[in-house]
Motif scaffolding. Sequence first.
Motif, PDB file in Angstrom:
ATOM      1  N   ASP A   1       0.813  -1.299   0.137  1.00 47.25           N
ATOM      2  CA  ASP A   1      -0.018  -0.091  -0.454  1.00 47.25           C
ATOM      3  C   ASP A   1       1.075   1.432  -0.783  1.00 47.25           C
ATOM      4  O   ASP A   1       1.023   2.401  -0.051  1.00 47.25           O
TER       5      ASP A   1
ATOM      6  N   ASP B   1     -11.775  -0.308   0.741  1.00 45.81           N
ATOM      7  CA  ASP B   1     -10.911   0.606   0.138  1.00 45.81           C
ATOM      8  C   ASP B   1      -9.692   0.154   0.007  1.00 45.81           C
ATOM      9  O   ASP B   1      -8.842   1.040  -0.929  1.00 45.81           O
TER      10      ASP B   1
ATOM     11  N   ALA C   1      -8.506  -2.017  -3.156  1.00 40.27           N
ATOM     12  CA  ALA C   1      -9.293  -1.080  -4.665  1.00 40.27           C
ATOM     13  C   ALA C   1      -7.798  -0.020  -4.638  1.00 40.27           C
ATOM     14  O   ALA C   1      -7.037  -0.110  -5.445  1.00 40.27           O
ATOM     15  N   LEU C   2      -7.310   0.447  -3.443  1.00 38.49           N
ATOM     16  CA  LEU C   2      -6.583   1.472  -3.807  1.00 38.49           C
ATOM     17  C   LEU C   2      -4.581   1.265  -3.898  1.00 38.49           C
ATOM     18  O   LEU C   2      -4.370   1.779  -4.281  1.00 38.49           O
ATOM     19  N   ARG C   3      -4.296  -0.047  -3.308  1.00 36.42           N
ATOM     20  CA  ARG C   3      -3.712  -0.760  -3.396  1.00 36.42           C
ATOM     21  C   ARG C   3      -3.089  -1.394  -4.989  1.00 36.42           C
ATOM     22  O   ARG C   3      -2.706  -0.954  -5.631  1.00 36.42           O
ATOM     23  N   ARG C   4      -4.739  -1.744  -5.661  1.00 38.48           N
ATOM     24  CA  ARG C   4      -4.410  -1.958  -7.193  1.00 38.48           C
ATOM     25  C   ARG C   4      -4.831  -1.218  -7.486  1.00 38.48           C
ATOM     26  O   ARG C   4      -3.896  -0.945  -8.998  1.00 38.48           O
ATOM     27  N   GLN C   5      -5.021   0.348  -7.269  1.00 43.88           N
ATOM     28  CA  GLN C   5      -5.081   1.386  -8.241  1.00 43.88           C
ATOM     29  C   GLN C   5      -3.776   1.686  -8.620  1.00 43.88           C
ATOM     30  O   GLN C   5      -3.449   2.630  -9.340  1.00 43.88           O
ATOM     31  N   ARG C   6      -2.895   1.907  -7.240  1.00 44.34           N
ATOM     32  CA  ARG C   6      -1.723   2.811  -6.615  1.00 44.34           C
ATOM     33  C   ARG C   6      -0.897   1.655  -8.282  1.00 44.34           C
ATOM     34  O   ARG C   6       0.381   3.175  -9.114  1.00 44.34           O
TER      35      ARG C   6
ATOM     36  N   LEU D   1      -1.939  -0.063 -10.291  1.00 49.23           N
ATOM     37  CA  LEU D   1      -2.268   0.620 -12.517  1.00 49.23           C
ATOM     38  C   LEU D   1      -2.149   2.437 -13.148  1.00 49.23           C
ATOM     39  O   LEU D   1      -1.117   2.766 -14.573  1.00 49.23           O
ATOM     40  N   THR D   2      -1.944   2.722 -11.768  1.00 54.80           N
ATOM     41  CA  THR D   2      -1.258   4.547 -12.419  1.00 54.80           C
ATOM     42  C   THR D   2       0.080   4.349 -11.496  1.00 54.80           C
ATOM     43  O   THR D   2       0.654   5.945 -12.083  1.00 54.80           O
TER      44      THR D   2
END
Length: 316
Positions: free
Chosen positions: A211, A300, A303-308, A310-311
């Motif tokens: 994270d 959350d 989801a935020l870890r995966r999005q991290r 991807l971006t």
Amino acid sequence: MRTFLDFEKPIAELESKIDELRHISSSSELNIAEEVTRLQDKLNSMLRQTYNKLTPWQKAQVARHAERPHTLDYIGRLIEEFTPLAGDRLFGEDAAMIGGIGRFRGRSIVVLGQEKGSTTETRIRHNFGMARPEGYRKAQRLMRLADRFRLPVLTFVDTPGAYPGVDAEARGQAEAIARCIETCLDLRVPMVAVVIGEGGSGGAIALAAADRVLILEHAIYSVISPEGCASILWREGENVKTAAEQLRLTSFDLLRLGVVERVIHEPLGGAHRGPEEAIDRVGDAIAEALDELLALAEPDLRALRRQRFLTIGAAA
């Protein structure tokens, strides 16, 4: 006796002079305190100027410095009641991968990290921080344990890469690393990773799909070593400095690219000159990151870890 890097020769000469004057002062009646103070101020200024303009290749040398604090040093100072856990329950134990349960500032936690060793004997025992498949499978086991008992995961990354031997490949090195990354991403508990020295290749990311990824100021984190990159692209090692520059492996490059969330400043002259201060600064950064993550709900967090991931690189 302190080890000096190639670019530290003027610093080494000045430190030697200061030590000589201190020895003379202690063995005679001469009072040369003012001269020692003047030289010490000059040394601090020289250290500041040198370390403020390190090239990427010089940063790589600092990150690999034998006297930098290693995973066991961080565990010894930051983790209370540490209980090491061994074995992957499939093949055996891997001394390159340290793992166990302890308390970080009163909070129960699972700790993992690669250990390089600090003497010839310990470096051989820990295989210079290069874990085999059983090491990464042990990491998976302990992360699943943390998930089951809702314990945050803390990792210390310090490896030139996973062990590349034939025996490791035969036992599924790539699969073990991939499963380790998958386990990191699937955790329902907070995970904080700190790159404390050399973060090399998939062997590093196996413990850093977290994270929050923090990095020490003079640590490096890269898909391949500068030497490996130079040998592949130019078929020779003379271009290693160019490779280090192109890899964007320094802490502030990584911060700009979004690969890490925070750069932890080191004591003057690097963590190897003030190991306890460096470890305490890392401890403070970890505590802040955990406080932020523990306030998030489980859906959350994932989801935020995966999005991290991807971006990453989008802002470059």
